[in-house]
Design a protein around this motif. Structure first.
Motif, PDB file in Angstrom:
ATOM      1  N   GLN A   1       0.055   9.188  -5.293  1.00 25.46           N
ATOM      2  CA  GLN A   1       0.988   9.451  -4.010  1.00 25.46           C
ATOM      3  C   GLN A   1       0.771   8.246  -3.168  1.00 25.46           C
ATOM      4  O   GLN A   1      -0.289   7.450  -3.234  1.00 25.46           O
TER       5      GLN A   1
ATOM      6  N   THR B   1      -5.876  -0.013  -1.649  1.00 21.43           N
ATOM      7  CA  THR B   1      -7.018  -0.251  -1.196  1.00 21.43           C
ATOM      8  C   THR B   1      -8.046  -0.576  -2.152  1.00 21.43           C
ATOM      9  O   THR B   1      -9.083  -1.385  -2.004  1.00 21.43           O
TER      10      THR B   1
ATOM     11  N   GLU C   1      -1.911   0.551   9.846  1.00 21.93           N
ATOM     12  CA  GLU C   1      -2.922   1.185   9.074  1.00 21.93           C
ATOM     13  C   GLU C   1      -2.541   1.959   7.914  1.00 21.93           C
ATOM     14  O   GLU C   1      -3.458   2.363   7.070  1.00 21.93           O
ATOM     15  N   LEU C   2      -1.293   2.471   7.899  1.00 19.90           N
ATOM     16  CA  LEU C   2      -0.819   3.562   6.823  1.00 19.90           C
ATOM     17  C   LEU C   2      -0.225   2.502   5.412  1.00 19.90           C
ATOM     18  O   LEU C   2      -0.299   1.292   5.386  1.00 19.90           O
ATOM     19  N   SER C   3      -0.544   3.129   4.332  1.00 19.74           N
ATOM     20  CA  SER C   3      -0.220   2.630   3.358  1.00 19.74           C
ATOM     21  C   SER C   3       1.335   2.279   3.171  1.00 19.74           C
ATOM     22  O   SER C   3       2.019   2.896   4.091  1.00 19.74           O
ATOM     23  N   GLY C   4       1.748   1.393   2.388  1.00 20.33           N
ATOM     24  CA  GLY C   4       3.040   0.953   2.472  1.00 20.33           C
ATOM     25  C   GLY C   4       4.125   1.932   2.260  1.00 20.33           C
ATOM     26  O   GLY C   4       5.106   2.153   3.006  1.00 20.33           O
TER      27      GLY C   4
ATOM     28  N   GLY D   1      -4.647   5.566  -2.148  1.00 23.18           N
ATOM     29  CA  GLY D   1      -5.866   4.598  -1.963  1.00 23.18           C
ATOM     30  C   GLY D   1      -5.409   3.264  -3.317  1.00 23.18           C
ATOM     31  O   GLY D   1      -6.409   2.796  -3.425  1.00 23.18           O
TER      32      GLY D   1
END
Ligand code: ATP
Ligand code: MG
Lengths: 354, 529
Positions: free
Chosen positions: B48, B55, B410-413, B52
């Motif tokens: 999802q 990262t 700082e959030l994911s794309g 991660g």
């Protein structure tokens, strides 16, 4: 999951779709602007002052400009990476004082001492800004204050220190070759070297990349911190060298000379086409920018109705006008680019895999 | 089905992560993740938004240092102090966002850090451009001028150039984080061909995508991440689609039901958005349509058909010369988005990175940005009401953040995109234009966006939705308009609405409605983005 991406018919192969955007009108205009401005400034000055366009006066302008031009060269590199350097003005003065003191010991020290100080200062800047991630404004502002205090302290009350004359140091700084002032020659050589460094070395390529987007540059494997450190070292060394040269030229170390050079050098670089946001710039443009400042100064000196205060007003108005112009051209270039990109969007780019 | 690339199962991993954990101050992004890429395989990394994946990729490629755990290459532990080290070790990377330098030439971007030099140590400009052209040619991109600034190319092309750079370094490992999100069909084919070629030569590939089709077509194995942990690892074909989605979401995916189709009565259409014969730019050539309140209208078109340009013109981002746009009985002023917004129109743009989030603001402030005028009374923001809206939207879209206070940067794309969608949902517009709203978001959020769209329509909003996924148009829209070369090429009503009919209309087999002049040589048929 059916996707409409599967619905395309076979794309056609075409000739080259993309034109060289480096050659579009707006970007050429932007590159030429500093020289056009220089020509215009010269034209205005010569129409107002009768003997402006004489060889002796023009070489006078070049000689006067050469000291700040060296600072401008370093400042341009700093601007291209996306920072700025406010320490150069007082470093210029400190270097002059160190050169004057050094000249009494042995003439080579008149160069070595100040340039070593400039390199050290640049390395400190680079470390604090590139590695510790402090803001360039704070770091170099602190140095601006610190160095001018130091220059005053060394000279005690801010007295002018005389330079030990009759050495290679003084003859280099005030002599001529083939009728051209050594300092002018030095300036030209420095800018040629600067152009080579900027356009023909990996360091130069890295500089543009860091200025374009530091985070991307890091992902692409560019040594960002090293690039920043090297850039401040170059800037510091050039400012200090210019200060030493000026001390030799004027036969004195003056602790208060060069104040305001930090802002004037930024102005010249910006007039010369460097963006404060980083990632764009040349060294030839900033040279023209430095000469423009020199022409204005000379003009104000020669014109009896103007005085030193007017000079700063002229600078101020002038810079605003030029920066607005440069910005307009940059926007125009961007718009043309977008138009082309969206026009080209429908064109087939790659042949579909069989 | 695509041919499989050779798999050498017994071969030792070319790159292996062992018990990698990574935390940012408040967020535990990865927990003891072990992951191995073998030479000659394409290894999918699924999960999802916020699971991660990126990262992990940044740890594998030296961008982040792991908090604990280690990396092993061909049996030997390695330590990267930056992406530079990873590149030197033979790891080529395409990061999630295009990460090249727009103001520099294509050639300079391709060879940044490895520029060819002369004997004197100076850059060899001629060789630089020549090598760049050869390289582009080798990857089927010969029509790109290596001297042009990278920024003069559309996003998809930039992405392809980024791929060439990553692949060109003779990498032993090629890492690709959502490489296809901005590509058209032909470009996707080229990218796949490149991946297959490299894999045949023994390169190990790590591949991230939210397009499940791609994973099944290209990948040999899959590792599924959820909340920063590995929850499944399998040979790709051994894991069915449902199983994969369930592993990603940690629950069964709510079935997207095709919503009952509405037929907006004439009165509602008059109260909604009416576009009458607008001309503007080369891609908008006399387009008319209307969107009734309570109706979802899909907009389909191939690459370059003018979908995005059309909605941008309607919203006022671009100006138009002729025609008019009305919302209800109010005529919108051309070229004035502010006027459109105040009339009750909302627009989710396609390029969310450029027009989108403000990374340094919190999730809450980003969501509330467009509603400031509405939730504030006498300049005082109504805090609790606003907070309720934010929390509700974050929950519905499953925005993975530590809370409304977290910086959006700082959030994911994918989560950044969800925040943008939430921003426009929060404005309660009369008519809402969504340009490819589900691009780059995960399957769970996709279906959530679709059901929110349905709800908005049921509550009386008119929706215009552009999508490259036909399935999505079929299940969400009441009718679909098909654009070709900046003209309306057809309309498919509720009764005939299925994927085949859209494909036919796109291809121009059955030019319903306003036709296209025969033999017109617009190169518009390269595929839908
Ligand atoms: N620099 C950072 N600071 C704080 N938190 C971060 C940072 N980078 C990532 N995170 C957090 O780590 C988690 C994982 O993010 P990551 O980008 O790896 O997700 P992803 O799986 O790539 O998702 P997507 O599909 O949306 O790209 C997220 O919760 C994200 O908010
Ligand atoms: Mg990601």
């Amino acid at each position: 999951m059916t996707s409409a991406r599967n619905a395309g018919r076979g794309p056609r192969r075409g000739g080259p779709v993309w034109s060289r955007s480096g050659r579009d009108a707006a970007s050429i205009a932007r590159r030429l602007t500093p020289f056009v401005i220089l020509a215009l400034t010269v034209a205005v000055a010569s129409s107002q002052v009768p003997n402006f366009l004489t060889v002796s006066n023009l070489s006078n302008v070049a000689r006067q400009s050469s000291f700040i031009a060296l600072i401008v060269l370093g400042q341009s590199l700093v601007l291209i990476y996306g920072g700025f350097d406010l320490s150069v003005g007082s470093l210029f003065a400190l270097a002059g004082v160190l050169a004057a003191d050094g000249s009494h010991v042995a003439w080579p020290l008149a160069f070595v001492l100040p340039v070593a100080a400039g390199v050290a200062s640049g390395a400190l800047n680079g470390y604090l800004i590139g590695r510790v991630k402090m803001a360039p404004f704070i770091v170099t502002l602190a140095e601006l204050l610190g160095y001018s205090g130091l220059a005053l302290a060394i000279t005690g009350q801010g007295n002018v220190v005389s330079v030990h004359g009759g050495t290679f140091f003084t003859s280099l700084a005030s002599g001529t070759v083939l009728g051209v002032d050594n300092v002018t020659v030095t300036m030209v050589l420095a800018f040629v070297a600067g152009a080579v460094v900027l356009n023909r070395t990996r360091y130069g390529a890295a500089l543009f990349a860091v200025g374009g987007n530091a985070d991307s540059a890091r992902m692409l494997g560019v040594p960002v911190q090293r690039t920043v450190v090297v850039t401040y070292v170059i800037s510091g060394a050039l400012a200090a060298f210019a200060g030493a040269l000026f001390a030799g030229f004027s036969a004195s170390g003056q602790p208060t000379v060069g104040s305001g050079y930090e802002l004037q050098s930024i102005a010249a670089a910006v007039v010369g086409g460097c963006a404060l946001t980083g990632g764009v710039g040349t060294v030839s443009g900033p040279l023209a920018g430095a000469l423009v400042l020199g022409v204005i100064q000379d003009f104000v000196n020669l014109d009896s109705q103007l005085n030193d205060y007017t000079q700063n007003i002229v600078y101020g108005v002038f810079i605003v006008v030029v920066v607005v112009l440069q910005k307009a051209l940059l926007d125009r270039q961007q718009a043309m680019r977008e138009a082309r990109a969206s026009h080209a969007e429908g064109a087939p780019l790659v042949p579909a895999a069989a | 089905m695509a041919e499989r690339t050779g798999q050498t199962r017994a071969a030792p991993a070319v790159l292996e992560a062992q018990y990698i954990s990574k935390s940012f101050d408040r967020v535990q992004a990865l927990t003891e993740v072990s992951f191995a890429v073998r030479p000659g395989e394409v290894h999918a990394l699924a999960g999802q938004n916020g699971a991660g994946k990126s990262t992990l990729i940044k740890v594998l490629t030296g961008y982040h240092a792991p908090t604990s755990g280690r990396l092993v290459m061909a049996g030997r532990p390695v330590h990267f102090s930056g992406p530079r080290d990873a590149q030197a070790a033979g790891i080529g990377t395409m990061y999630q966002e295009v990460n090249l330098i727009p103001l520099r030439s294509v050639a300079h971007n391709l060879f940044l850090g490895t520029e060819p030099r002369t004997r004197w140590g100076l850059l060899d400009q001629r060789k630089l451009y020549r090598d760049a052209s050869e390289l582009l040619d080798r990857y089927g991109l010969g029509s790109i001028d290596a001297r042009a600034d990278l920024g003069s190319f559309p996003l998809g092309v930039q992405q392809m150039i980024s791929m060439v750079r990553a692949a060109a370094s003779n990498a032993r490992v090629l890492v690709m984080d959502e490489p296809t999100s901005a590509l058209n069909e032909a470009e996707v084919r080229t990218l796949f061909a490149v991946v297959r070629r490299l894999v045949a030569e023994g390169t190990g590939v790590v591949y991230v995508s939210h397009r499940l089709d791609e994973l099944y077509e290209l990948c040999d194995r899959v590792t599924v991440l959820r909340d920063g942990r590995v929850v499944a690892e399998s040979v790709m074909d051994d894991m069915g689609r449902h199983e994969l989605v369930d592993a990603m979401l940690g629950r069964a995916l709510a079935q997207v039901v095709r919503r009952p189709k509405a037929k907006a009565p004439a009165a509602d259409r008059a109260a909604g958005l009416q576009v009458e014969g607008i001309h503007g730019g080369p891609k908008v050539r006399g387009i008319s349509f209307s969107v009734g309140l309570g109706e979802v209208v899909g907009l389909a078109g191939l690459l370059g058909s003018g979908r995005t340009e059309t909605v941008e013109t309607v919203f006022g981002v671009e100006r138009y010369r002729r025609g008019q746009v009305r919302l209800g009985d109010r005529r919108l002023r051309p070229g004035r988005p502010a006027d459109a917004i105040s009339a009750g129109l909302a627009f989710l743009p396609e390029d969310r990175r450029a027009d989108g989030v403000i990374p340094n603001l919190s999730v809450r402030d980003n969501i509330l940005l467009a509603t400031m005028g509405k939730t504030a009374r006498l300049g005082v923001v109504n805090r609790s009401a606003a907070e309720r809206v934010v929390l509700e939207l974050m929950k519905r879209l499953a925005v993975r953040a530590s809370g409304p206070e977290q910086r959006v940067g700082e959030l994911s794309g994918g989560n950044q995109q969800k925040v943008l969608i939430a921003r426009w949902l929060a404005t309660h517009p009369k008519v809402m234009i969504l340009d490819d709203p589900t691009r780059g978001i995960d399957v769970g959020a996709k279906s959530e966006v679709q059901s929110i769209v349905g709800e908005l329509a049921a509550n009386g909003a008119g929706i215009v939705m552009i999508s490259s996924e036909l399935e999505e148009l079929v299940s969400a829209a009441d009718r679909v308009l098909v654009l070709r070369s900046g003209e309306l090429a057809g309309e498919i009503g509720a009764d005939d609405l299925d994927e085949q009919s859209i494909v036919r209309a796109l291809a121009g087999d059955k030019p319903a409605g306003a036709g296209l002049a025969a033999g017109e040589g617009e190169p518009d048929d390269a595929g839908v983005r």
